[in-house]
Design a protein around this motif. Sequence first.
Motif, short mmCIF file in Angstrom:
data_model
loop_
_atom_site.label_atom_id
_atom_site.label_comp_id
_atom_site.label_asym_id
_atom_site.label_seq_id
_atom_site.Cartn_x
_atom_site.Cartn_y
_atom_site.Cartn_z
N ASP A 233 32.33 31.85 40.60
CA ASP A 233 32.59 33.10 40.79
C ASP A 233 31.88 32.87 42.41
N MET A 234 32.45 32.71 42.93
CA MET A 234 31.85 32.76 44.36
C MET A 234 31.11 34.30 44.61
N ASP A 235 31.62 35.26 44.98
CA ASP A 235 31.63 36.59 45.59
C ASP A 235 29.95 36.97 44.47
N ASN A 236 30.15 36.59 43.23
CA ASN A 236 28.98 37.31 42.05
C ASN A 236 29.96 38.40 41.58
N GLY B 60 31.69 38.61 38.61
CA GLY B 60 31.70 37.99 37.94
C GLY B 60 33.06 37.92 37.84
N LEU B 61 34.41 37.10 38.47
CA LEU B 61 35.43 37.27 38.38
C LEU B 61 35.59 35.41 38.68
N GLU B 62 36.18 35.20 38.59
CA GLU B 62 35.67 33.21 39.10
C GLU B 62 37.17 33.56 39.88
N ASP B 63 36.83 32.68 41.09
CA ASP B 63 37.47 32.62 42.64
C ASP B 63 38.06 31.55 42.11
N VAL B 64 38.72 31.12 43.65
CA VAL B 64 39.53 29.42 43.15
C VAL B 64 38.97 28.74 44.79
N ILE B 65 38.76 27.65 44.09
CA ILE B 65 38.24 27.04 45.88
C ILE B 65 39.00 25.61 45.79
N VAL B 66 39.89 25.41 46.90
CA VAL B 66 41.04 24.12 46.76
C VAL B 66 39.93 23.86 48.63
N GLN B 67 40.26 22.16 47.83
CA GLN B 67 40.43 21.14 48.88
C GLN B 67 41.68 20.38 49.43
N MET C 134 50.51 18.47 42.13
CA MET C 134 48.44 17.45 42.34
C MET C 134 47.60 18.27 42.29
N THR C 135 47.30 19.78 41.41
CA THR C 135 46.43 20.30 41.03
C THR C 135 46.65 21.18 40.20
N ALA C 136 45.09 21.27 39.08
CA ALA C 136 45.80 22.40 38.17
C ALA C 136 44.14 22.67 37.56
N ASN C 137 43.91 23.80 37.54
CA ASN C 137 42.31 24.09 36.35
C ASN C 137 43.09 24.92 35.66
N LEU C 138 42.71 25.47 34.56
CA LEU C 138 42.69 25.81 33.49
C LEU C 138 41.12 26.57 33.98
N ALA C 139 41.11 27.70 33.40
CA ALA C 139 40.31 29.09 33.59
C ALA C 139 41.30 30.66 33.01
N ASP C 140 39.69 31.18 32.54
CA ASP C 140 40.26 32.61 32.33
C ASP C 140 40.31 33.58 33.56
N LEU C 141 41.52 33.57 34.37
CA LEU C 141 40.81 34.54 35.16
C LEU C 141 41.78 35.92 35.49
N ASN D 12 41.16 38.57 42.89
CA ASN D 12 40.89 40.36 42.91
C ASN D 12 41.18 40.79 41.80
N GLY D 13 40.58 40.46 41.10
CA GLY D 13 40.81 41.14 39.70
C GLY D 13 42.25 41.97 38.94
N ASN D 14 43.52 41.46 39.49
CA ASN D 14 44.92 42.44 39.06
C ASN D 14 45.71 40.93 38.87
N GLY D 15 45.80 39.70 38.76
CA GLY D 15 45.98 38.90 38.76
C GLY D 15 46.96 37.89 39.66
#
Length: 471
Positions: free
Chosen positions: A314-317, A319-326, A244-251, A344-347
């Motif tokens: 990016d929630m912890d500044n 430079g990497l995209e973190d994930v927020i789930v409701q 039911m959820t999906a988000n495109l980003a360069d992760l 974590n920067g390694n997938g």
Amino acid sequence: MFKKILFLLLGILIVSCEKESFDDIIIDEITDTSIYNIDQVEFTTHQSGPFTIKQSFQLLKFEDGYLPQERTTWDHVHGNINYEYDGEEYLFMSTSAEDLNGDGAPDVGNPILFKRVSGLWVILKKFPDVQLRMGRNYDMHTDGVHFVIGDAPEYRPGYGNGVIGIQSNIYFGKIIKDDIEFTLVNPSNPVWAHDVSIGDINQDGKLDVLSTGDGYRVWYQTSNGSFELDEDKVDYQRNWYSTMTANLADLNGDSKLEFITGVYNFQPDVELYNNLQLFSMDSSDGIYKKTFQSDNPHEFIQGEMGAGRIRTHDMDNDGLEDVIVQREGRGINFVSATEIWKNNGNGTFSRLDIFGSESEETNGHYGYEIMDINNDGYSDIALIGFHWGSELRLNPPYINKGFILNNLIWLNNGDGTFRKYNSKQLAGGEGFDIQIFYPVKIGNEFSYIGKSAEDTNDGIISKIFEIKFQL
């Protein structure tokens, strides 16, 4: 007729108020007020506790094309989009229509666009060609001009012969001055689009769409602006969980779009219940395949809480995209939890923070927006106020006996963990009938917009509340 109704409404307010002169707020820049329907708007300003509340009332007549089933749009927690274009503020409200036909399914309605003019939220137009029953999640592109919104109506219990989701429409929007140009993404292929995301998947310079709800689907934008469906772009096995959820980003930092998803199901005994999954494109065949799945999910995701919304930031500044789930539903320690997962920067992704309501009875929110609430340079989480629990209502379950906003405001500690705002109590608003509290950031000022509506024989009275306060 309209002014008599307003007198009745205002007479029940138990806060002191002073009616402003309408002419006093017209500014010189507005040379043609007719294009904004300014003369149709009534407003009042009130001080209640820490809040300054400006109410904008507008009668939407049935004879002008507004529909009785559209009144519940003002009670709808999903699909509200606040944006800025050319230095001006707008509010897009997607549709949640009532079932007036009695068939167990929401009727069709049309979304509405508001503009903020001299502090008044004025209806610019409705979109009769955009047909939505229950607009759900939206995704705004980073260009701030293009977005996508999906429709995911549901049958009421006892209808639909065991089917919950009703297949419907996806719309691609392009923002222009005082308007939005919409393209129907799926004219020949209705889907139940519980979540949608936007991005250039095939890197051809055109924005594409990913949808999910009744399966993953990719919609490629063509040279003429229409969309072509690819149902074989994602390699996944749908079994006991729902997508039911999906988000495109360069992760992964590879300049390609991956997508992240949170699982939704109701089987707490299943080992892989309610996990987080990352899908990356296989360069050998161009197919999205699962490259990460969280383990030991019960450490972080507890109880029957399915993912209803997922976005990256990016929630912890670092430079990497973190994930927020409701999440929605019951948990062991939380109800309607908000989760933050660290990239974590390694997938892979790991637990960062989680917060939520104490119980279903206290719950007063659903959904969120990401913004720098207190202008400290960190991304904060503003929850969308909804429901009648004590988290939001001062005297639950009554919605007109005051509200509190502290529990909706979560400030970033600078490392991607969060604390509830408690510098001072944000409580008041007795006498105001507000269904939804939607967070906005106008310039450097954080505030909430309230929504509700009233039925009349002639139409719908739209009520928009601009709720200002000092943190």
